[in-house]
Design a protein around this motif. Structure first.
Motif, mmCIF file in Angstrom:
data_model
loop_
_atom_site.group_PDB
_atom_site.id
_atom_site.type_symbol
_atom_site.label_atom_id
_atom_site.label_comp_id
_atom_site.label_asym_id
_atom_site.label_seq_id
_atom_site.Cartn_x
_atom_site.Cartn_y
_atom_site.Cartn_z
ATOM 1 N N THR A 126 0.838 -1.206 0.000
ATOM 2 C CA THR A 126 0.000 0.000 0.000
ATOM 3 C C THR A 126 0.867 1.247 0.000
ATOM 4 O OG1 THR A 126 -1.795 -1.128 1.173
ATOM 5 C CG2 THR A 126 -1.810 1.270 1.225
ATOM 6 N N PHE A 127 1.940 1.230 0.790
ATOM 7 C CA PHE A 127 2.833 2.384 0.820
ATOM 8 C C PHE A 127 3.676 2.479 -0.454
ATOM 9 C CE2 PHE A 127 1.607 2.782 5.187
ATOM 10 C CZ PHE A 127 1.849 4.109 5.507
ATOM 11 N N VAL A 128 4.014 1.342 -1.067
ATOM 12 C CA VAL A 128 4.724 1.388 -2.351
ATOM 13 C C VAL A 128 3.845 2.032 -3.418
ATOM 14 C CG1 VAL A 128 5.606 -0.028 -4.238
ATOM 15 C CG2 VAL A 128 6.282 -0.546 -1.894
ATOM 16 N N PHE A 129 2.589 1.569 -3.506
ATOM 17 C CA PHE A 129 1.670 2.175 -4.468
ATOM 18 C C PHE A 129 1.379 3.631 -4.099
ATOM 19 C CE2 PHE A 129 0.855 -2.191 -5.792
ATOM 20 C CZ PHE A 129 0.624 -2.045 -7.151
ATOM 21 N N GLY A 130 1.322 3.924 -2.798
ATOM 22 C CA GLY A 130 1.132 5.305 -2.375
ATOM 23 C C GLY A 130 2.265 6.199 -2.845
ATOM 24 N N LEU A 160 -10.955 -7.708 -5.024
ATOM 25 C CA LEU A 160 -11.175 -6.418 -4.374
ATOM 26 C C LEU A 160 -10.052 -6.100 -3.392
ATOM 27 C CD1 LEU A 160 -13.053 -4.041 -4.219
ATOM 28 C CD2 LEU A 160 -14.527 -5.328 -2.679
ATOM 29 N N THR A 161 -9.467 -7.129 -2.783
ATOM 30 C CA THR A 161 -8.335 -6.918 -1.886
ATOM 31 C C THR A 161 -7.177 -6.279 -2.643
ATOM 32 O OG1 THR A 161 -8.975 -8.910 -0.670
ATOM 33 C CG2 THR A 161 -6.776 -8.018 -0.239
ATOM 34 N N GLY A 162 -6.833 -6.872 -3.787
ATOM 35 C CA GLY A 162 -5.745 -6.324 -4.591
ATOM 36 C C GLY A 162 -6.067 -4.972 -5.177
ATOM 37 N N ALA A 163 -7.321 -4.800 -5.626
ATOM 38 C CA ALA A 163 -7.717 -3.496 -6.152
ATOM 39 C C ALA A 163 -7.611 -2.431 -5.078
ATOM 40 C CB ALA A 163 -9.155 -3.561 -6.692
ATOM 41 N N GLY A 164 -7.935 -2.809 -3.829
ATOM 42 C CA GLY A 164 -7.807 -1.864 -2.728
ATOM 43 C C GLY A 164 -6.371 -1.435 -2.520
ATOM 44 N N ILE A 165 -5.444 -2.393 -2.569
ATOM 45 C CA ILE A 165 -4.027 -2.066 -2.404
ATOM 46 C C ILE A 165 -3.585 -1.067 -3.462
ATOM 47 C CG2 ILE A 165 -1.680 -2.990 -2.519
ATOM 48 C CD1 ILE A 165 -2.808 -5.632 -1.401
ATOM 49 N N ALA A 166 -3.925 -1.341 -4.720
ATOM 50 C CA ALA A 166 -3.450 -0.500 -5.820
ATOM 51 C C ALA A 166 -4.185 0.833 -5.892
ATOM 52 C CB ALA A 166 -3.603 -1.250 -7.144
ATOM 53 N N ILE A 167 -5.513 0.783 -5.943
ATOM 54 C CA ILE A 167 -6.284 1.999 -6.174
ATOM 55 C C ILE A 167 -6.255 2.907 -4.947
ATOM 56 C CG2 ILE A 167 -8.526 2.945 -6.833
ATOM 57 C CD1 ILE A 167 -9.095 0.321 -8.283
ATOM 58 N N CYS A 168 -6.388 2.311 -3.751
ATOM 59 C CA CYS A 168 -6.293 3.143 -2.539
ATOM 60 C C CYS A 168 -4.891 3.717 -2.399
ATOM 61 C CB CYS A 168 -6.657 2.334 -1.305
ATOM 62 S SG CYS A 168 -8.401 1.892 -1.186
ATOM 63 N N THR A 421 -17.879 9.635 -12.191
ATOM 64 C CA THR A 421 -17.398 10.434 -13.323
ATOM 65 C C THR A 421 -15.875 10.482 -13.388
ATOM 66 O OG1 THR A 421 -17.675 12.385 -11.903
ATOM 67 C CG2 THR A 421 -19.435 11.900 -13.472
ATOM 68 N N SER A 422 -15.187 9.794 -12.479
ATOM 69 C CA SER A 422 -13.726 9.777 -12.482
ATOM 70 C C SER A 422 -13.223 8.722 -13.447
ATOM 71 C CB SER A 422 -13.198 9.498 -11.067
ATOM 72 O OG SER A 422 -11.797 9.352 -11.071
ATOM 73 N N GLY A 423 -12.735 9.153 -14.600
ATOM 74 C CA GLY A 423 -12.291 8.220 -15.623
ATOM 75 C C GLY A 423 -11.150 7.331 -15.167
ATOM 76 N N GLY A 424 -10.201 7.884 -14.405
ATOM 77 C CA GLY A 424 -9.069 7.091 -13.943
ATOM 78 C C GLY A 424 -9.492 5.949 -13.034
ATOM 79 N N THR A 425 -10.426 6.241 -12.112
ATOM 80 C CA THR A 425 -10.898 5.199 -11.197
ATOM 81 C C THR A 425 -11.664 4.123 -11.945
ATOM 82 O OG1 THR A 425 -11.034 6.786 -9.373
ATOM 83 C CG2 THR A 425 -12.310 4.754 -9.148
ATOM 84 N N LEU A 426 -12.530 4.517 -12.856
ATOM 85 C CA LEU A 426 -13.271 3.530 -13.647
ATOM 86 C C LEU A 426 -12.321 2.675 -14.481
ATOM 87 C CD1 LEU A 426 -16.347 5.627 -14.903
ATOM 88 C CD2 LEU A 426 -16.265 3.979 -13.023
ATOM 89 N N ALA A 427 -11.263 3.297 -14.999
ATOM 90 C CA ALA A 427 -10.294 2.549 -15.800
ATOM 91 C C ALA A 427 -9.578 1.506 -14.943
ATOM 92 C CB ALA A 427 -9.283 3.513 -16.415
ATOM 93 N N MET A 428 -9.154 1.887 -13.739
ATOM 94 C CA MET A 428 -8.458 0.944 -12.864
ATOM 95 C C MET A 428 -9.377 -0.188 -12.431
ATOM 96 S SD MET A 428 -6.041 3.312 -10.435
ATOM 97 C CE MET A 428 -4.818 4.430 -11.146
ATOM 98 N N LEU A 429 -10.631 0.132 -12.106
ATOM 99 C CA LEU A 429 -11.579 -0.909 -11.724
ATOM 100 C C LEU A 429 -11.834 -1.861 -12.877
ATOM 101 C CD1 LEU A 429 -14.183 1.167 -9.660
ATOM 102 C CD2 LEU A 429 -12.525 -0.484 -8.767
ATOM 103 N N ALA A 430 -11.863 -1.320 -14.096
ATOM 104 C CA ALA A 430 -12.083 -2.163 -15.265
ATOM 105 C C ALA A 430 -10.948 -3.171 -15.428
ATOM 106 C CB ALA A 430 -12.202 -1.295 -16.522
#
Length: 469
Positions: A126-130, A160-168, A421-430
């Motif tokens: 999480t801190f690396v991605f941060g 969702l665990t991994g998406a949380g690490i990256a996106i959060c 409406t956040s394109g970046g977040t929708l892209a990462m979730l996709a």
């Protein structure tokens, strides 16, 4: 079936396409109800900025009902660069997955550090991605999302665990970054403050926010490892290979070909980062780099051209829904521009702040910026529109300009991780394969914690009359 009446609102979030279409209809209705208006603008740091006190109503004909549908293809065109980056990013990681190098890398990492200590890995990553979010940006890190997804499943969690690490990690790092060029940098120039001033308090906020995120993800993983049925992504939603269950990679050993594939990937990322920082690259150049990495990595991994082609298009097809949602969301901005009501909304939301005490105004500014973020999800775009209004207002209220910028940074940045409406977040979730409604249910409680931390930081800023240093 559970009783929907006992569910919280974020547990009943509809599909993002439904949300966005509802917002398109709402915005179209607002173009008929809200008077059109504009601020005068002038050039600041090479971009147009609002001149405070110049808001005037204009005589603009509201768009017809057909504009709701017309805004969709126009939004697709306007967001085409991000859409293509999502398609190419999905293709890239399908190719990398097919080589097996990433799976064996994550399996080796888990074996070395131990899957019995998942909290250590979650906090570390999480801190690396941060750090990547702080230094590199938001959309620029789309390519790294599937690595975290593989790690999440390797630890016994879900996608969702991994998406949380990256996106959060990336999103919170970017939102609270003391060196965010797109938000802090633009706002500092408008406020005539030293570039990236006030870095100490912002750094403390950033580290605290990432720690809260890591704790939130760790608790979620512990819960679903103890009771898999409590996962927000049941097995039916997990991506599988040839109809089988997705299994966490363990017990692997990296071979020479894996090192070669990973070397191509790292070299490609290094080239991309050099282009971003030294050459001014953005989405189109990043997408081109993704494509080059996919081709070279696939050939290095021993794929025949036909197999490489098939895997790439499989990956691109898997992110179609998310990619199209990016363009659909952009249609909202198209309608706002056609109705000339964005400036009117900003003017109306900023006016009541003058009646509040300094601390109340600072906290309310975060809410105002969060609401505006639904209509202007671009950080730099919102800074250009709102900060020329908020900075003079903060002077009148006795609030330091540094505090006003922090309120903007928090309200804009944190809500980017949840607004449809956040394109970046929708892209990462996709690319992560996580539905938006599941993401809202996972992230909303964390968002509330982050806002409480941010309000504490703003309270300190007001108390010490935080200046430009």
């Amino acid at each position: 079936m559970s009783d929907t009446s006992s569910q919280r609102w974020y547990e009943r979030v509809p599909h993002p396409a439904v949300l966005i279409v509802m917002m398109l209809i709402l915005v179209w209705g607002l173009t008929w109800l809200v008077p059109s208006g504009e601020y005068e603008r002038h050039a600041v740091a090479g971009r147009e900025a609002v001149i405070p006190g110049t808001f005037t109503l204009t005589d603009t004909t509201p768009p017809s009902p057909l504009a709701i549908f017309h805004a969709v293809p126009l939004g697709m065109v306007a967001a085409s660069s991000i859409i293509f980056a999502v398609f190419i990013g999905g293709g890239l990681f399908r190719v990398l997955e097919a080589t097996g190098a990433l799976e064996r890398l994550i399996g080796t990492l888990v074996d070395r550090l131990g899957s019995d200590r998942p909290a250590l890995l979650i906090w570390l990553m999480t801190f690396v991605f941060g750090a990547l979010g702080v230094a590199v940006g938001y959309e620029n890190n789309i390519a790294l999302v599937p690595i975290a997804v593989l790690l999440g499943t390797a630890l016994g969690g879900d996608r969702l665990t991994g998406a949380g690490i990256a996106i959060c990690g990336v999103g919170i790092g970017f939102a609270t970054s003391p060196i965010n060029v797109y938000t802090v940098g633009v706002a500092d120039r408008i406020a005539q403050l030293p570039l990236f001033s006030g870095a100490l308090l912002r750094s403390v906020l950033c580290l605290g926010a990432l720690a809260i995120a890591a704790h939130h993800i760790t608790r979620y993983l512990a819960r679903i490892r103890h009771a898999p049925e409590r996962s927000l992504m049941p097995p039916a939603d997990e991506l599988t290979d040839e109809g089988g269950e997705s299994a966490p990679p363990r017990g692997h050993r990296l071979v020479k070909r894996d090192w070669a594939v990973l070397g191509v990937f790292v070299l490609g990322l290094a080239i991309m980062l050099y282009g971003v920082f030294a050459l001014g690259w953005y989405i189109n150049e990043i997408a081109a780099t993704f494509l080059a990495i996919a081709i070279v990595a696939g050939l290095t991994g021993g794929m025949r051209p036909g197999t490489l082609n098939a895997r790439f298009f499989e990956g691109a097809a898997s992110v179609t829904t998310g990619a199209l949602l990016v363009g659909l969301a952009r249609g909202i901005e198209v309608l706002l521009d056609q109705g000339h009501i964005a400036d009117t909304i900003v003017h109306a939301l900023s006016a009541p702040l003058s009646a509040l005490p300094v601390l109340g105004s600072a906290l309310a500014m975060t809410v105002v910026h969060a609401l505006i973020n639904f209509f202007i999800p671009s950080g730099s775009g919102q800074a250009i529109v709102t900060m020329p209004i908020m900075i003079p207002l903060s002077d009148l209220l006795g609030m330091t300009r540094q505090t006003a910028i922090l309120a903007f940074q928090v309200g804009d940045g944190l809500t980017n991780l949840i607004v449809p409406t956040s394109g970046g977040t929708l892209a990462m979730l996709a690319i992560a394969g996580v539905p938006f409604d599941r993401w809202v249910r996972f992230f909303f409680p964390l968002l509330m914690k982050l806002f409480l931390l941010s309000w504490l930081a703003l309270s300190v800023a007001v108390a010490i009359q935080w200046g430009p240093a």
